[in-house]
Design a protein around this motif. Structure first.
Motif, PDB file in Angstrom:
ATOM      1  N   GLU A   1       0.831  -1.206   0.000  1.00 27.92           N
ATOM      2  CA  GLU A   1       0.000   0.000   0.000  1.00 27.92           C
ATOM      3  C   GLU A   1       0.870   1.263   0.000  1.00 27.92           C
ATOM      4  O   GLU A   1       0.571   2.241  -0.696  1.00 27.92           O
ATOM      5  CB  GLU A   1      -0.912   0.013   1.228  1.00 27.92           C
ATOM      6  CG  GLU A   1      -1.850   1.205   1.262  1.00 27.92           C
ATOM      7  CD  GLU A   1      -2.786   1.196   2.460  1.00 27.92           C
ATOM      8  OE1 GLU A   1      -3.501   2.206   2.648  1.00 27.92           O
ATOM      9  OE2 GLU A   1      -2.808   0.185   3.201  1.00 27.92           O
ATOM     10  N   SER A   2       1.958   1.232   0.759  1.00 31.79           N
ATOM     11  CA  SER A   2       2.836   2.405   0.845  1.00 31.79           C
ATOM     12  C   SER A   2       3.533   2.661  -0.487  1.00 31.79           C
ATOM     13  O   SER A   2       3.629   3.809  -0.937  1.00 31.79           O
ATOM     14  CB  SER A   2       3.874   2.198   1.957  1.00 31.79           C
ATOM     15  OG  SER A   2       3.239   1.984   3.189  1.00 31.79           O
ATOM     16  N   TYR A   3       4.034   1.589  -1.114  1.00 36.52           N
ATOM     17  CA  TYR A   3       4.646   1.737  -2.445  1.00 36.52           C
ATOM     18  C   TYR A   3       3.636   2.317  -3.436  1.00 36.52           C
ATOM     19  O   TYR A   3       3.948   3.197  -4.238  1.00 36.52           O
ATOM     20  CB  TYR A   3       5.141   0.385  -2.952  1.00 36.52           C
ATOM     21  CG  TYR A   3       6.496  -0.045  -2.433  1.00 36.52           C
ATOM     22  CD1 TYR A   3       7.585   0.816  -2.462  1.00 36.52           C
ATOM     23  CD2 TYR A   3       6.696  -1.334  -1.926  1.00 36.52           C
ATOM     24  CE1 TYR A   3       8.833   0.410  -1.997  1.00 36.52           C
ATOM     25  CE2 TYR A   3       7.927  -1.745  -1.458  1.00 36.52           C
ATOM     26  CZ  TYR A   3       8.997  -0.868  -1.497  1.00 36.52           C
ATOM     27  OH  TYR A   3      10.232  -1.269  -1.037  1.00 36.52           O
ATOM     28  N   GLN A   4       2.422   1.790  -3.358  1.00 37.48           N
ATOM     29  CA  GLN A   4       1.377   2.226  -4.294  1.00 37.48           C
ATOM     30  C   GLN A   4       1.069   3.713  -4.118  1.00 37.48           C
ATOM     31  O   GLN A   4       0.936   4.452  -5.098  1.00 37.48           O
ATOM     32  CB  GLN A   4       0.124   1.395  -4.054  1.00 37.48           C
ATOM     33  CG  GLN A   4      -1.029   1.720  -4.992  1.00 37.48           C
ATOM     34  CD  GLN A   4      -2.293   0.979  -4.587  1.00 37.48           C
ATOM     35  OE1 GLN A   4      -2.228  -0.109  -4.044  1.00 37.48           O
ATOM     36  NE2 GLN A   4      -3.431   1.573  -4.848  1.00 37.48           N
ATOM     37  N   LYS A   5       0.978   4.165  -2.873  1.00 39.89           N
ATOM     38  CA  LYS A   5       0.668   5.572  -2.603  1.00 39.89           C
ATOM     39  C   LYS A   5       1.752   6.489  -3.160  1.00 39.89           C
ATOM     40  O   LYS A   5       1.460   7.592  -3.632  1.00 39.89           O
ATOM     41  CB  LYS A   5       0.534   5.802  -1.098  1.00 39.89           C
ATOM     42  CG  LYS A   5      -0.691   5.150  -0.469  1.00 39.89           C
ATOM     43  CD  LYS A   5      -1.975   5.820  -0.902  1.00 39.89           C
ATOM     44  CE  LYS A   5      -3.171   5.279  -0.142  1.00 39.89           C
ATOM     45  NZ  LYS A   5      -4.442   5.898  -0.586  1.00 39.89           N
ATOM     46  N   LEU A   6       2.997   6.034  -3.107  1.00 46.66           N
ATOM     47  CA  LEU A   6       4.110   6.850  -3.596  1.00 46.66           C
ATOM     48  C   LEU A   6       4.323   6.717  -5.106  1.00 46.66           C
ATOM     49  O   LEU A   6       5.244   7.299  -5.661  1.00 46.66           O
ATOM     50  CB  LEU A   6       5.397   6.490  -2.855  1.00 46.66           C
ATOM     51  CG  LEU A   6       5.459   6.901  -1.377  1.00 46.66           C
ATOM     52  CD1 LEU A   6       6.737   6.401  -0.728  1.00 46.66           C
ATOM     53  CD2 LEU A   6       5.350   8.414  -1.219  1.00 46.66           C
ATOM     54  N   GLY A   7       3.471   5.907  -5.755  1.00 46.38           N
ATOM     55  CA  GLY A   7       3.550   5.776  -7.209  1.00 46.38           C
ATOM     56  C   GLY A   7       4.530   4.726  -7.697  1.00 46.38           C
ATOM     57  O   GLY A   7       4.772   4.617  -8.897  1.00 46.38           O
ATOM     58  N   ASP A   8       5.102   3.941  -6.775  1.00 45.67           N
ATOM     59  CA  ASP A   8       6.042   2.891  -7.161  1.00 45.67           C
ATOM     60  C   ASP A   8       5.247   1.599  -7.399  1.00 45.67           C
ATOM     61  O   ASP A   8       5.242   0.681  -6.574  1.00 45.67           O
ATOM     62  CB  ASP A   8       7.089   2.705  -6.050  1.00 45.67           C
ATOM     63  CG  ASP A   8       8.219   1.762  -6.457  1.00 45.67           C
ATOM     64  OD1 ASP A   8       8.084   1.088  -7.506  1.00 45.67           O
ATOM     65  OD2 ASP A   8       9.225   1.684  -5.729  1.00 45.67           O
ATOM     66  N   LEU A   9       4.579   1.536  -8.536  1.00 46.46           N
ATOM     67  CA  LEU A   9       3.668   0.420  -8.816  1.00 46.46           C
ATOM     68  C   LEU A   9       4.406  -0.895  -9.020  1.00 46.46           C
ATOM     69  O   LEU A   9       3.887  -1.969  -8.703  1.00 46.46           O
ATOM     70  CB  LEU A   9       2.814   0.740 -10.042  1.00 46.46           C
ATOM     71  CG  LEU A   9       1.971   2.023  -9.948  1.00 46.46           C
ATOM     72  CD1 LEU A   9       1.075   2.146 -11.172  1.00 46.46           C
ATOM     73  CD2 LEU A   9       1.145   2.045  -8.674  1.00 46.46           C
ATOM     74  N   LYS A  10       5.628  -0.817  -9.537  1.00 46.83           N
ATOM     75  CA  LYS A  10       6.406  -2.028  -9.774  1.00 46.83           C
ATOM     76  C   LYS A  10       6.685  -2.757  -8.463  1.00 46.83           C
ATOM     77  O   LYS A  10       6.453  -3.965  -8.341  1.00 46.83           O
ATOM     78  CB  LYS A  10       7.725  -1.672 -10.471  1.00 46.83           C
ATOM     79  CG  LYS A  10       8.593  -2.883 -10.796  1.00 46.83           C
ATOM     80  CD  LYS A  10       9.878  -2.462 -11.492  1.00 46.83           C
ATOM     81  CE  LYS A  10      10.763  -3.667 -11.785  1.00 46.83           C
ATOM     82  NZ  LYS A  10      12.056  -3.276 -12.407  1.00 46.83           N
ATOM     83  N   ASN A  11       7.194  -2.047  -7.472  1.00 48.60           N
ATOM     84  CA  ASN A  11       7.460  -2.670  -6.175  1.00 48.60           C
ATOM     85  C   ASN A  11       6.166  -3.072  -5.473  1.00 48.60           C
ATOM     86  O   ASN A  11       6.113  -4.092  -4.782  1.00 48.60           O
ATOM     87  CB  ASN A  11       8.261  -1.717  -5.277  1.00 48.60           C
ATOM     88  CG  ASN A  11       9.758  -1.920  -5.423  1.00 48.60           C
ATOM     89  OD1 ASN A  11      10.228  -3.034  -5.590  1.00 48.60           O
ATOM     90  ND2 ASN A  11      10.494  -0.831  -5.386  1.00 48.60           N
ATOM     91  N   ALA A  12       5.135  -2.255  -5.640  1.00 50.44           N
ATOM     92  CA  ALA A  12       3.842  -2.560  -5.013  1.00 50.44           C
ATOM     93  C   ALA A  12       3.321  -3.908  -5.492  1.00 50.44           C
ATOM     94  O   ALA A  12       2.876  -4.742  -4.700  1.00 50.44           O
ATOM     95  CB  ALA A  12       2.835  -1.457  -5.318  1.00 50.44           C
ATOM     96  N   LYS A  13       3.383  -4.113  -6.790  1.00 51.69           N
ATOM     97  CA  LYS A  13       2.874  -5.372  -7.355  1.00 51.69           C
ATOM     98  C   LYS A  13       3.805  -6.542  -7.018  1.00 51.69           C
ATOM     99  O   LYS A  13       3.345  -7.649  -6.734  1.00 51.69           O
ATOM    100  CB  LYS A  13       2.727  -5.229  -8.872  1.00 51.69           C
ATOM    101  CG  LYS A  13       2.003  -6.401  -9.513  1.00 51.69           C
ATOM    102  CD  LYS A  13       1.767  -6.179 -11.007  1.00 51.69           C
ATOM    103  CE  LYS A  13       0.610  -5.262 -11.271  1.00 51.69           C
ATOM    104  NZ  LYS A  13       0.211  -5.256 -12.706  1.00 51.69           N
ATOM    105  N   GLY A  14       5.099  -6.261  -7.005  1.00 45.25           N
ATOM    106  CA  GLY A  14       6.071  -7.316  -6.728  1.00 45.25           C
ATOM    107  C   GLY A  14       5.883  -7.946  -5.360  1.00 45.25           C
ATOM    108  O   GLY A  14       5.886  -9.175  -5.223  1.00 45.25           O
ATOM    109  N   VAL A  15       5.695  -7.121  -4.328  1.00 45.21           N
ATOM    110  CA  VAL A  15       5.542  -7.680  -2.983  1.00 45.21           C
ATOM    111  C   VAL A  15       4.202  -8.399  -2.836  1.00 45.21           C
ATOM    112  O   VAL A  15       4.096  -9.373  -2.079  1.00 45.21           O
ATOM    113  CB  VAL A  15       5.698  -6.597  -1.888  1.00 45.21           C
ATOM    114  CG1 VAL A  15       7.101  -6.059  -1.869  1.00 45.21           C
ATOM    115  CG2 VAL A  15       4.698  -5.475  -2.043  1.00 45.21           C
TER     116      VAL A  15
END
Length: 917
Positions: A206-220
Motif C-alpha cells: 500500500e505504501s509503495y502504491q501511494k508513492l507511485g512505485d507500482l512495480k514494487n507494489a505489485k512485486g511484494v
C-alpha cells in the motif's frame, strides 16, 4: 480445578507468602497463575499481592513492575471488551508505573521487561477513545529500539514495527511506513510466521502504491500469493483479501478492468471467509470508486450504499460518505452531496459550520486518517464553488474559503508530523489541487490578499521549512549543534556506502544501520524540541508574508524605480498570474499549456544556431510572450518572477516573432522560489576585507571530465575587482576547501562542471578531487554568503517536484540561507560563460543591483556578438535577492591607510620630542 478453587488457592498463597517472608524473586511464577482467572478476579488478586508487597516494604524491583504490568494488561482487556475508555485510562496508569520501576538502574531490575510495557503503552494510546498517536508512536519506537537488544523480544519488535507502519500510513507518511514494514517483514520471515508476513506485505504494498512505485507494489503482492494457496485462519483470509484488493487497484491503474474485476471478486471471497465486514465494505467502496471514475455512476452509487450498510470502521465510513458526496456533486445534486459530507464530519466529532478551525486544534490530533479529513475539507469547498456557479451566491464562496483554510492548516499539521522526504513531496503533489481550487475561489471573490496567501502556500514550502530550521538551530548550544551535524554526516556516509554496495546481503545490513541511525537522529531532534522552546517555535513557524509585506518590500528596496512581481500558477483547469506593484495587485485567469515552457527551454539548450533555429526561437518565445506577459501590462523596470514548475528564462522571450525584441531590453529580470524567500532576512554578518570574495576553479578533474583550461585566468580577472580576494585553482580547489572557505565569504564564485537532469539523478557539482552532492549540503551550517555564482552547466536543472519547484543545485544552496544565486539552465560554450561572468562583475562593482548588473552584462554581450542567440546568453539567471552589494573594501582600505599613517606620524612626533629632550 475450577475457577473458585484456583482463586482460593491463589489467595491462600498470597497470605502465606507474606507471612513467611519468602524471597521476593519467587513471586514471579505465582503472578503468572493469575492469567487463568477472569479479568476482574485477576485484577483483585494482583492488587492484593501489590498491597502486601508494599506493606512488607519489599524493594521496588522487576517483580513489582510485573504486577503493575499484568494489572495494566487486564484493564486493557476489560476496556477493549466493554468499549470503556475508563479501563484503558487505568491500564495506562499501571503500565506507566511498571515503566517507572523498570527504568531504574538498580539491582533486580530487568531492562528487557520494559519492552513489553512500552509496547502496551503504544497500543493503549492508539486504542483509547481519545487516541493520542504522538504518545503511541513514542512508546512504540521505544519498544522497537529496546526489543532489538534481546532475542527473546523479537515478537515485540514485530508488533511495534507493524503498528508503527499502520500509523504512518494513516498519517500519510508513506516513506516511513515502508521502512517499518520492511523491518516487520524481515522479522516475520525470520519467525516463519505467515500471518505476520502477510500483514507486513499488505502495508508495504500500500505504501509503495501511494508513492507511485507500482512495480514494487505489485512485486511484494505477488510474493505474498506464493506463500500459501489455501489460507487456514481468519487472519490469513483477511490478509489475502487485502492482497487481492490491492492487486485489483493496481490493475485498474493500468486500465486492465477484466483482471481488476477478477481480483475484486477474489478479495471479497476471502474477506467473506474471514467474516470481515470491514474488508467486504472496502472492496465495494474501491470497486464503486473505479466504476464512478469510468462513468458508471448508478452502479457506483449502488455499491457505495451497500458498503455503507455493512461498514463499522469510522475511517472507512467517512471515506464512503465522502465518495458518495463527490458522486452527487458530479450529477449536480448538491444538497445530497453536502448531507453526506456533514455526516462524515460528524463521525470525526466535528460539528462543521464553515468556521475556520485553529491549526492547533485537538481535532487534528484525534483524527487517525488525516488524509480523509483533508479530502472532506477540499471536497466541501469544491461543492460550494459549484453551488455558487449555479446560484451566484457569494456566501457559498466565502464558506468554501473557510474550508480551504482548514485544509491548509491541516496540511501544515501533517507536514510537521512527517519525517520522510518522499512523503512530504507526495503530499505537496497531492495538495496541488487544493491550492488551485483556493486560488480560483479567491479569484472569483476578487480577494487578492487571500489569493496571494494561497499562491505562496502552493510553492517552495519545504524550502521555507528548511530556512526556518536553519534559523532555529541558532538557538541551540554548540554541543547540540555539533551532535546534529554529526548525525547528518554519518547518514550521508552510510547512504554513500549503500549506493556503492553491490551485494544484496551487505546492502540490507547497511540499510538496517541507516534506519537505526535515522531513528536515533529523530529521537535526538525531538529532545531538542522539548529542551529549546524557541527552537521549536522557529522550526515549526508556518506563517508566511502577506501581500502588504510584499508590496512594502518592493517599495522599500526599489524606491523610485519601477518594480513589479509576477507570481504564476499553472493549474489543470486554468492558469493564473498575480501581478504585484508597490501600490496594487491583480489576478489574471487564462488558459495555458505549461508544457510550452519546458519545450522552449529544451530547444534553447539544444539548437545548433542556424537561421531556422533562430527563427523558431523567436516564434516560440513570441507565442509564450503573448500569453504570459503581454496581457499583464507590466511597466518597464525591475521584474521579479515567481515561476511555477520549470525555470524558463523570460528575458529570452520576444514581443515579435519577426525580430529580436527581447524582454531583456525592457526589464531587469530576477526569479524567486516564492515571495517568502525574498522576505527572509539574511544573517547579518560583518565580513573582514579578506572575506569579500572567494573563487574556485579546479581546471582539471579526477572524474574524467573535460578540463576548463582558461577558467583560472577568468577567475583571476574577476578577483581583480576586489581589493581583497581569495582564489583556489587547480589541485587546491577541493571539495573540502570549498566547504571550509565558502560559508564565510560575501561572494562565492565557482568555475567548474556540474551534472543534473530532470529524472531522479541527484545533482552534483565537481571539484578537483571529488563531487559535492546536493544531499551533502544537509550536514552544513548556514552559509553567510550573500551571492553565489555557479558558472557551471545545468546548476539550475533538477527533478521537478510539483508544488515545490525544481530540486536543483542552486536550490540546494538556497536551503543553506544563501539569499541570491546566479545559476545556469543549460550547457554553454566556456568562452561565453566566462565573458558574461566577467561583464557581470564589472557592473556589479559599479554599484548596480544584481539584476541590473546581469541585464547590463547580457546587453553588452549582445553588442559584442550581434548574431548571438538566447542560447548563448540567456542561460545565466539570478534567483533571489536583487539588492546591490555594499562593497566596503575601499572604505576599510582607506581607514587602514589612515590608521597606518597615524601610527607613523605618532612615532615621528614622539621621536622628535625625545631628541629635543
Amino acid at each position: 480445578m475450577n475457577k473458585f478453587l484456583l482463586s482460593f488457592s491463589l489467595f491462600f498463597f498470597s497470605q502465606k507468602l507474606f507471612s513467611q517472608s519468602l524471597k521476593f524473586e519467587q513471586v514471579t511464577n505465582e503472578i503468572e497463575k493469575s492469567s487463568n482467572l477472569a479479568d476482574k478476579e485477576s485484577i483483585e488478586f494482583l492488587e492484593k499481592i501489590k498491597q502486601d508487597w508494599n506493606k512488607c516494604k519489599y524493594p521496588k524491583d522487576s517483580n513489582l513492575a510485573k504486577i503493575n504490568h499484568f494489572i495494566g494488561r487486564r484493564y486493557r482487556f476489560l476496556g477493549l471488551d466493554n468499549k470503556n475508555d475508563k479501563f484503558l485510562v487505568k491500564a495506562i496508569a499501571y503500565t506507566l508505573e511498571a515503566v517507572a520501576i523498570n527504568s531504574q538502574n538498580k539491582k533486580y531490575i530487568s531492562e528487557q521487561n520494559l519492552a513489553n510495557s512500552y509496547l502496551n503503552l503504544g497500543l493503549l494510546f492508539y486504542e483509547s477513545e481519545n487516541q493520542n498517536l504522538k504518545e503511541s508512536k513514542k512508546y512504540l519506537e521505544k519498544a522497537l529500539a529496546l526489543s532489538k537488544k534481546f532475542i527473546s523480544k523479537i515478537d515485540i519488535s514485530f508488533q511495534a514495527s507493524d503498528l508503527l507502519s499502520r500509523i504512518s500510513i494513516s498519517e500519510g507518511d508513506y516513506s516511513r511506513s515502508i521502512k517499518y514494514s520492511q523491518i516487520s517483514k524481515k522479522i516475520a520471515e525470520d519467525l516463519k510466521n505467515t500471518e505476520y508476513l502477510l500483514a507486513s506485505i499488505t502495508k508495504l504494498s500500500e505504501s509503495y502504491q501511494k508513492l507511485g512505485d507500482l512495480k514494487n507494489a505489485k512485486g511484494v503482492l505477488w510474493s505474498a500469493l506464493s506463500l500459501s494457496s489455501s489460507p487456514k485462519t481468519k487472519n490469513e483470509n483477511h490478509f489475502y483479501g487485502e492482497v487481492y484488493s490491492n492487486l485489483a487497484i493496481l490493475e485498474s491503474s493500468e486500465q486492465d478492468f477484466l483482471e481488476m474485476s477478477k481480483y475484486f471478486k477474489k478479495s471479497y471471497f476471502f474477506f467473506y471467509k474471514a467474516e470481515s465486514n470491514y474488508g467486504m465494505a472496502m472492496v465495494k467502496n474501491n470497486w464503486a470508486y473505479i466504476l464512478w471514475q469510468n462513468g458508471f455512476d448508478s452502479q457506483a452509487l449502488h455499491l457505495y450504499k451497500e458498503s455503507l450498510e455493512i461498514v463499522e470502521n469510522i475511517n472507512l465510513k467517512v471515506r464512503i460518505h465522502d465518495n458518495i458526496s463527490v458522486l452527487y456533486s458530479k450529477i449536480g445534486n448538491y444538497s445530497n452531496a453536502i448531507y453526506h459530507l456533514t455526516e462524515a464530519f460528524k463521525l470525526y466529532n466535528i460539528n462543521y459550520n464553515n468556521q475556520i478551525v485553529s491549526k492547533y486544534t485537538p481535532v487534528f490530533l484525534k483524527v487517525e486518517n488525516k488524509g480523509y479529513l483533508l479530502d472532506l475539507f477540499v471536497n466541501f469547498s469544491k461543492i460550494l464553488k459549484q453551488d455558487f456557479k449555479k446560484n451566484n451566491e457569494t456566501r457559498f464562496l466565502q464558506n468554501g474559503i473557510n474550508s480551504l483554510f482548514n485544509a491548509d492548516h491541516l496540511v501544515d499539521f501533517m507536514r510537521q508530523e512527517h519525517t520522510g522526504t518522499l512523503s512530504k513531496y507526495f503530499w505537496r503533489n497531492k495538495t496541488r489541487s487544493l491550492y488551485e481550487n483556493a486560488i480560483e475561489t479567491c479569484y472569483l471573490l476578487r480577494d487578492y490578499e487571500k489569493a496571494y496567501y494561497f499562491m505562496e502556500k502552493s510553492r517552495a514550502v519545504m524550502l521555507n521549512d528548511k530556512l526556518n530550521e536553519l534559523g532555529a538551530k541558532q538557538k541551540l548550544n554548540e554541543t547540540d549543534q555539533e551532535k546534529e551535524r554529526d548525525f547528518q554526516r554519518k547518514i550521508i556516509e552510510l547512504n554513500t556506502k549503500i549506493e556503492a554496495e553491490t551485494k544484496a546481503t551487505e546492502k540490507e545490513k547497511l540499510n538496517s544501520q541507516l534506519f537505526d541511525l535515522q531513528e536515533q537522529q529523530e529521537r535526538f531532534v525531538k529532545s531538542l524540541e522539548t529542551k529549546y522552546p524557541a527552537y521549536y517555535q522557529l522550526k515549526y513557524n508556518t506563517q508566511i508574508g502577506t501581500l502588504k509585506q510584499m508590496q512594502a518590500y518592493l517599495k522599500t528596496n526599489f524606491k523610485d524605480k519601477n518594480a513589479n512581481m509576477v507570481s504564476y500558477f499553472f493549474g489543470d483547469s486554468a492558469s493564473y498570474a498575480m501581478v504585484i506593484s508597490p501600490t496594487k495587485a491583480e489576478v489574471k485567469q487564462f488558459k495555458y499549456d505549461v508544457a510550452q515552457n519546458q519545450e522552449f527551454v529544451n530547444f534553447l539548450a539544444t539548437n545548433q544556431g542556424t537561421k531556422a533555429d533562430f527563427a523558431r526561437i523567436l516564434s516560440m518565445g513570441s507565442v509564450i510572450y503573448q500569453k504570459l506577459i503581454k496581457p499583464l501590462n507590466i511597466p518597464k523596470g525591475h521584474l521579479i518572477i515567481s515561476q511555477d514548475g520549470v525555470f524558463m528564462p523570460f528575458e529570452a522571450l520576444s514581443s515579435s516573432a519577426a525580430s529580436a525584441q527581447y524582454l531583456l531590453k525592457d526589464y531587469a529580470i530576477s526569479y524567486t522560489y516564492s515571495g517568502q524567500f525574498l522576505l527572509k532576512k539574511a544573517v547579518e554578518t560583518k565580513f573582514w576585507p579578506n572575506q569579500s570574495f572567494v573563487g574556485f576553479a579546479p581546471v582539471e578533474f579526477n572524474n574524467q571530465l573535460n578540463s576548463l583550461k582558461t577558467s583560472d585566468l577568468t577567475l583571476g580577472n574577476v578577483a581583480k575587482n576586489y581589493w581583497f580576494s581569495n582564489t583556489f585553482t587547480g589541485k587546491v580547489a577541493t571539495k573540502a576547501k570549498f566547504l571550509q572557505q565558502a560559508k564565510d565569504h560575501k561572494i562565492v564564485q565557482i568555475f567548474t562542471h556540474a551534472f543534473a537532469d530532470s529524472l531522479d539523478t541527484e545533482p552534483k557539482i565537481y571539484f578537483a578531487d571529488d563531487a559535492l552532492k546536493i544531499s551533502e549540503l544537509n550536514a552544513e551550517d548556514q552559509f553567510n554568503t550573500q551571492l553565489l555564482v555557479l558558472s557551471a552547466c545545468k546548476t539550475g536543472v533538477g527533478k521537478l517536484a510539483k508544488g515545490e519547484g525544481v530540486l536543483s543545485l542552486a536550490r540546494g544552496f538556497s536551503m543553506l540561507g544563501i539569499p541570491a544565486t546566479i545559476t545556469s539552465l543549460w550547457s554553454v560554450e566556456d568562452k561565453n560563460t566566462y565573458q558574461l561572468t566577467e561583464l557581470f562583475y564589472i557592473y556589479l562593482n559599479q554599484g548596480l543591483s544584481k539584476d541590473e548588473a546581469l541585464q547590463k552584462a547580457k546587453l553588452e554581450f549582445l553588442e559584442l556578438h550581434p548574431n548571438a542567440g538566447p542560447t548563448d546568453w540567456a542561460c545565466m539567471v539570478l534567483v533571489g535577492q536583487t539588492l546591490q552589494l555594499n562593497n566596503n573594501t575601499p572604505v576599510l582600505l582607506v581607514l587602514s591607510v589612515i590608521f597606518v599613517i597615524s601610527i607613523i606620524a605618532g612615532g615621528l612626533y614622539f621621536d622628535r620630542n625625545r631628541r629635543a629632550a
